[in-house]
Design an enzyme around this catalytic site. Sequence first.
Site, mmCIF file in Angstrom:
data_model
loop_
_atom_site.group_PDB
_atom_site.id
_atom_site.type_symbol
_atom_site.label_atom_id
_atom_site.label_comp_id
_atom_site.label_asym_id
_atom_site.label_seq_id
_atom_site.Cartn_x
_atom_site.Cartn_y
_atom_site.Cartn_z
ATOM 1 N N GLU A 259 9.638 1.683 10.499
ATOM 2 C CA GLU A 259 10.616 2.746 10.219
ATOM 3 C C GLU A 259 9.888 4.064 10.430
ATOM 4 O O GLU A 259 9.017 4.424 9.644
ATOM 5 C CB GLU A 259 11.108 2.645 8.772
ATOM 6 N N GLU B 17 9.185 16.333 15.464
ATOM 7 C CA GLU B 17 9.418 16.212 14.022
ATOM 8 C C GLU B 17 8.438 17.119 13.280
ATOM 9 O O GLU B 17 7.223 16.996 13.441
ATOM 10 C CB GLU B 17 9.225 14.767 13.562
ATOM 11 N N LYS C 47 0.839 -1.195 0.000
ATOM 12 C CA LYS C 47 0.000 0.000 0.000
ATOM 13 C C LYS C 47 0.879 1.251 0.000
ATOM 14 O O LYS C 47 1.614 1.493 0.968
ATOM 15 C CB LYS C 47 -0.909 0.049 1.234
#
Length: 499
Positions: free
Chosen positions: A266, A399, A189
């Site tokens: 990840e 982030e 996906k």
Amino acid sequence: MTITATSLPKLPFDAGLTYINGAWVGSSSNQTSDVENPATGTVIATVCESSKDDVDAAVQAAYRAFHDGPWVNEYSGAQRRDALLGLAAAIEQHRSALELIESINVGKPIADVRVEVDDTIDLFRHFAGYADKVEGRHIASQTNQKLEGYTVKVPVGVVGFINAFNYPLNLLAWKVAPALAAGCTVVFKPGPQTPLTTQYFAYLLEKTGLFPEGVFNVVLGGAQVGQALVDHDLVDKVGFTGSVATGKHVIRSTASTANVRATSVELGGKSPGVVMPDVDVDRTAKLVVSGCMSNTGMNCNALTRLWVHRSIYDAFLPRLKAAAESLVLGTPQDDATEMGPLIDRRQYDRVLEYIRIGRSEDRADVLTGGEPLQDVAGYWVRPTIFSNVSPEARIAKEEIFGPVLSVLEPFDDLDEVIEVERRNEFGLAAGIFTRSHKDIAKFTRKMRCGTIWVNNYNALYSYLPFGGFRNSGFGRELGYESFDGYLATKAIIDDVSSE
Ligand code: NAD
């Protein structure tokens, strides 16, 4: 500044369909979603949204291909190697179309995409080389005349991959090349914003005629589709790339299904860079700016927390500002363009909100940028640098995933940096710029992160593993480590004295 709306080349497949069990099919729910050019905000294609039933069909196809098909049960490692080499050749043949589509769909500078496509071809060749080298162990000292003990490595099975939007084709190769080399079958996906080169890849894979039906399948859509894939009990391993929040959710989901399954995640990063007093300031400033701003800062390993030694702080900041201001923003398909837009409205709003936080809550100084580009459609924000940022400020710790660099308050001693970085929530990457061997050794030993760059930043190779510590995730991509992650070990104990 004028941004040109480059037309999408004619696609050799129907973008409204997806590839499941060796055939191009629409969504059973007839749902669709639009794909944008982020440089202009215009719709360039409409793709189907897979339903839960479509995800089930894709997983069932991969399951049958794994258990009953020739890919695992008849093909030798050498045949799988040749299939991957055939795929690399097909990508190379179609590279100019792939480059243009990726550049338009992600808003990436075309020069950068060329490097990513080079890498993609290299990744399939690299992992092709592992396909005929799956090795077990025979442990002679532990066996006797009667019993022989040895291990064999087998593919883990059906792998469900969920990708981030930022390197659609390149990260597909990071995942799919080692998984196919190991003999797994795949349901993939892509990120919902950037599906087009994944569909193009499926078209090329089909065109080679080297992959039996069901070995590689694509499902399209967002969170619901990803969730259906993660929740499917016939998936043996989940490989996820994305944000920490979604990654934690995926880990919880993979543990709540009937069968626990292998998972690799990840995730994000807030990677520090350290500039010591002995550097070439101009060269280092340029490396830091590209380390942060490349891919418009939408890089998991972007250098976003910069430590500059007090003795050169005042001299370094103007060089950094000049390097950021010299970046060429423009139509991503122009050869000269160095920085493109953010991916979509959501990411644009998020980056502008962090810039607001930097100015107000965090009380940092804006060295350059700090605003969107005026009078252009699309999602453009100027390269932004904050200085004198506290290491505890939100813009220094969270982030942002955009072109925003936080230069922290000056430091005096490398030990002080290492001490503060021990509390960094992430552990994906770090960089150090110095000629001192002693400092390099100290930094590379002490920093708890998956990749450490010394006097360079962002270089990645097929053969070197990449991954995180702490909230940056677990599992490794690239290198032998990633190939090994798609293999499971069986121990065989054989009574060789029996008839
Ligand atoms: P995201 O977490 O929003 O989405 C990632 C993927 O997960 C998408 O395909 C999305 O559709 C899917 N998803 C969303 N909800 C889901 C759910 N409940 N179950 C299953 N799948 C679900 O991340 P993003 O915005 O696409 O990507 C940006 C993030 O990815 C950043 O944090 C970045 O650091 C990270 N990233 C990490 C690496 C790495 O190698 N460490 C590489 C690239 C990007």
